[in-house]
Motif scaffolding. Structure first.
Motif, mmCIF file in Angstrom:
data_model
loop_
_atom_site.group_PDB
_atom_site.id
_atom_site.type_symbol
_atom_site.label_atom_id
_atom_site.label_comp_id
_atom_site.label_asym_id
_atom_site.label_seq_id
_atom_site.Cartn_x
_atom_site.Cartn_y
_atom_site.Cartn_z
ATOM 1 N N THR A 31 0.825 -1.216 0.000
ATOM 2 C CA THR A 31 0.000 0.000 0.000
ATOM 3 C C THR A 31 0.856 1.261 0.000
ATOM 4 N N ALA A 32 1.961 1.255 0.744
ATOM 5 C CA ALA A 32 2.826 2.441 0.801
ATOM 6 C C ALA A 32 3.416 2.744 -0.580
ATOM 7 N N LEU A 33 3.880 1.702 -1.284
ATOM 8 C CA LEU A 33 4.428 1.909 -2.628
ATOM 9 C C LEU A 33 3.337 2.363 -3.588
ATOM 10 N N GLU A 34 2.155 1.801 -3.472
ATOM 11 C CA GLU A 34 1.020 2.217 -4.306
ATOM 12 C C GLU A 34 0.684 3.680 -4.064
ATOM 13 N N TRP A 35 0.790 4.120 -2.810
ATOM 14 C CA TRP A 35 0.513 5.519 -2.496
ATOM 15 C C TRP A 35 1.524 6.430 -3.209
ATOM 16 N N PHE A 36 2.806 6.052 -3.159
ATOM 17 C CA PHE A 36 3.827 6.838 -3.868
ATOM 18 C C PHE A 36 3.555 6.837 -5.369
ATOM 19 N N GLN A 37 3.156 5.693 -5.922
ATOM 20 C CA GLN A 37 2.828 5.632 -7.355
ATOM 21 C C GLN A 37 1.700 6.599 -7.687
ATOM 22 N N SER A 38 0.647 6.609 -6.870
ATOM 23 C CA SER A 38 -0.483 7.504 -7.155
ATOM 24 C C SER A 38 -0.097 8.973 -6.959
ATOM 25 N N TYR A 39 0.827 9.222 -6.031
ATOM 26 C CA TYR A 39 1.289 10.592 -5.795
ATOM 27 C C TYR A 39 2.119 11.108 -6.972
ATOM 28 N N LEU A 40 2.934 10.231 -7.563
ATOM 29 C CA LEU A 40 3.861 10.648 -8.619
ATOM 30 C C LEU A 40 3.273 10.581 -10.025
ATOM 31 N N ASN A 41 2.450 9.595 -10.294
ATOM 32 C CA ASN A 41 1.978 9.369 -11.661
ATOM 33 C C ASN A 41 0.699 10.140 -11.958
ATOM 34 N N ASP A 42 0.461 10.339 -13.248
ATOM 35 C CA ASP A 42 -0.746 11.015 -13.751
ATOM 36 C C ASP A 42 -0.895 12.437 -13.223
ATOM 37 N N ARG A 43 0.218 13.118 -13.027
ATOM 38 C CA ARG A 43 0.171 14.533 -12.609
ATOM 39 C C ARG A 43 -0.029 15.397 -13.850
ATOM 40 N N MET A 44 -0.804 16.444 -13.687
ATOM 41 C CA MET A 44 -1.120 17.341 -14.798
ATOM 42 C C MET A 44 -0.618 18.746 -14.445
ATOM 43 N N GLU A 45 -0.312 19.519 -15.500
ATOM 44 C CA GLU A 45 0.082 20.913 -15.289
ATOM 45 C C GLU A 45 -0.381 21.748 -16.464
ATOM 46 N N HIS A 46 -0.510 23.044 -16.192
ATOM 47 C CA HIS A 46 -0.751 23.989 -17.282
ATOM 48 C C HIS A 46 -0.004 25.277 -16.955
ATOM 49 N N VAL A 47 0.251 26.042 -17.977
ATOM 50 C CA VAL A 47 0.985 27.293 -17.832
ATOM 51 C C VAL A 47 0.037 28.439 -18.157
#
Length: 153
Positions: A31-47
């Motif tokens: 679960t801890a590794l999955e949490w890091f995966q969800s925190y890092l992956n699929d991040r979006m940004e706009h300028v």
């Protein structure tokens, strides 16, 4: 003493390498590794620049800057730097992307210490390249601090 410059360090972290390192080196699983995966992956940004909003895009690399976890994740990503430095007898201070390496020597015996530091920096540059980081040689500086012993007359 050498001060390392890593351009856009937080932005160039390879998340797959980081997650693998969290799992294998630091034992983060389940679960801890999955949490890091969800925190890092699929991040979006706009300028938003001069009132113009550019399209939203997925961020493929990096750890969030300005976050509590960003510096910690970067340190875990680059933990091998300390291992490399120790192999060469080089001391290291790491804080996020600010890295300092140094060696001690007697004033009359600086050449072996200088060589150890240079060989260590070469090895670190190779490690960084293989881990998708870069070391900016034009902004990486070295300083020599000297003291005198005895009394001055």
């Amino acid at each position: 003493m050498s001060f390392l410059d890593l351009p856009a360090a937080f932005d160039t972290v390879d998340r797959d390498i980081l997650l693998e390192r969290l799992s294998r080196t630091f034992g983060i699983q389940g679960t801890a590794l999955e949490w890091f995966q969800s925190y890092l992956n699929d991040r979006m940004e706009h300028v938003l620049y001069n009132g113009v909003k550019f399209p939203v895009r997925t961020v493929l690399f990096g750890v969030p800057q300005g976050s509590v976890l960003g510096p910690l994740l970067f340190l875990l990503y680059t933990a091998d730097l300390e291992i490399i430095a120790r192999r060469f007898g080089v001391e290291v201070h790491l804080y996020a992307d600010d890295s300092q390496m140094y060696v001690f020597s007697r004033p009359h015996a600086t050449e072996p210490a200088d060589k150890r530091l240079l060989h260590c920096l070469d090895e670190i540059a190779r490690w960084m390249q293989s881990n998708r980081l870069s070391l900016n040689p034009s902004k990486t500086h070295a300083l020599c601090y000297c003291t005198t012993s005895g009394t001055v007359e």
